[in-house]
Design a protein around this motif. Structure first.
Motif, PDB file in Angstrom:
ATOM      1  N   THR A  10       0.810  -1.214   0.000  1.00 31.25           N
ATOM      2  CA  THR A  10       0.000   0.000   0.000  1.00 31.25           C
ATOM      3  C   THR A  10       0.846   1.268   0.000  1.00 31.25           C
ATOM      4  N   ILE A  36      -0.055   3.085  -2.989  1.00 30.34           N
ATOM      5  CA  ILE A  36      -1.312   3.836  -2.872  1.00 30.34           C
ATOM      6  C   ILE A  36      -1.070   5.129  -2.101  1.00 30.34           C
ATOM      7  N   ARG A  49       0.269   7.499  -4.638  1.00 30.00           N
ATOM      8  CA  ARG A  49      -0.789   7.897  -5.583  1.00 30.00           C
ATOM      9  C   ARG A  49      -1.792   8.853  -4.958  1.00 30.00           C
ATOM     10  N   ASP A  50      -2.337   8.460  -3.807  1.00 32.27           N
ATOM     11  CA  ASP A  50      -3.411   9.246  -3.211  1.00 32.27           C
ATOM     12  C   ASP A  50      -2.917  10.561  -2.628  1.00 32.27           C
ATOM     13  N   GLN A  78      -1.539   5.348   2.815  1.00 27.89           N
ATOM     14  CA  GLN A  78      -1.172   3.929   2.758  1.00 27.89           C
ATOM     15  C   GLN A  78      -1.819   3.175   3.909  1.00 27.89           C
ATOM     16  N   GLU A 120      -5.505   2.640   3.136  1.00 29.92           N
ATOM     17  CA  GLU A 120      -5.656   1.554   2.166  1.00 29.92           C
ATOM     18  C   GLU A 120      -5.546   0.203   2.859  1.00 29.92           C
TER      19      GLU A 120
END
Length: 333
Positions: free
Chosen positions: A134, A137, A140-141, A298, A301
């Motif tokens: 994660t 993620i 990304r997020d 993270q 996620e």
């Protein structure tokens, strides 16, 4: 009580009894469900705190407990407890745990490291240990949740990416920039050329692909390249000391000084998310996203895997406020 629930209760009682006899193992008897933070040197980790905020806001008697160990076999014994829901995995276990998992997500396969264990059940009812990463993620997020779609379109998508560093976080950043954020070439700036080559070799071996991923090793080379749109800082907040570190900083400054500005995610947040690299980027006109954002997304996620709740159902703002307050309290010590 059904036969299955009787077996599960018996299993948990046996495991709990064994754990109570071992004072060095984390205590879980007060929790309805429990997870682990599995690794070494865990004292400063904010992971149990972050997940604790989530479970408290969702009124769930769940908790993540620290298991400071590199003993894979004992960990695999502990996760047999029916009340186990999953684990955060940190160093030195991120790679070592992989051969013992039943399934891996695409990003964990590509990066070759697992920071999250979650559970699935196969058709026969057997519980499967599955691995995810994660951290990707989180990168990304951090961008998608802090930039509008218009900002992503105008400054991130279709432009090169810049990654400062060459460790595990750099691998996650490469995956996120290439897979989800539409970057073209990816520039790697790092003091150690061997670390950069190891990153490229590992990604090639995993089948992820390395076209357009390049080590930028000189100021002259940096000056000749197009402006990056997304940058990720993956190094500790220490001033450069060696010649190689000074060169890496000079290369970074060349990229930051280019005409078209972008957004940098500065992953370092310990002991403070306000770093020298972040300050350099801000003075150069870049938008700076603090490393606590990657930590938070993270972790959220991970809770999506474990609880089944989607991001919009999780207490994102409560977590952000709690993490900020916690770091503020640490800075005053």
């Amino acid at each position: 009580m059904t036969e299955t629930s009787t077996i599960q209760t018996s299993t948990r009682l046996t495991l709990s009894h064994n754990m109570q006899a071992r004072s060095d193992l984390p205590q879980i008897s007060h929790l309805e469900k429990h997870g682990y933070l599995f690794g070494k040197k865990l004292t400063a980790s904010l992971s149990p705190f972050l997940h604790g905020v989530v479970y408290d806001k969702l009124a769930m008697n769940w908790g993540q407990v620290r298991y400071d160990s590199a003993d894979i076999q004992e960990f695999l014994h502990l996760v047999q407890d029916p009340s186990f829901y999953g684990a955060s995995v940190t160093m030195p276990n991120k790679v070592a745990i992989i051969p013992y998992l039943d399934q891996l997500t695409p990003e964990a396969t590509a990066i070759g490291a697992c920071n999250t264990i979650y559970l699935k059940t196969d058709e026969s009812g057997r519980r499967l240990l599955c691995g995810a990463n994660t951290d990707t993620i989180g990168v990304r997020d951090s961008f998608t949740q802090n930039l509008t779609e218009a900002q992503l379109q105008s400054t991130i998508y279709g432009r090169p990416g810049l990654i400062i560093g060459g460790g595990g976080a750099a691998r996650s950043a490469i995956y996120a920039l290439r897979t989800w954020l539409g970057t073209t070439d990816i520039y790697l700036v790092n003091r150690d050329a061997r670390e950069v080559q190891a990153v490229i070799d590992d990604l090639r071996l995993s089948g992820f692909g390395t076209e357009g991923i390049m080590h930028v090793s000189s100021v002259e080379q940096a000056e000749s390249l197009a402006e990056p749109g997304a940058a990720v800082g993956c190094v500790p907040d220490f001033p450069p000391k060696t010649e190689e570190e000074h060169v890496a900083r000079q290369i970074t400054e060349v990229f930051l000084a280019k005409t078209d500005k972008g957004t940098i995610l500065e992953m370092c947040y310990n002991p403070s998310p306000y770093t020298e690299l972040g300050a350099l980027a801000e003075r150069a006109g870049w938008k700076v996203i603090l490393g606590t954002e990657a930590l938070i997304y993270q972790g959220l996620e991970q809770d999506r895997y474990w609880t089944g709740y989607q991001l919009e159902q999780l207490p994102v703002q409560d977590v952000k406020k709690a993490i900020a307050a916690h770091l503020m309290s640490l800075s005053k010590i």
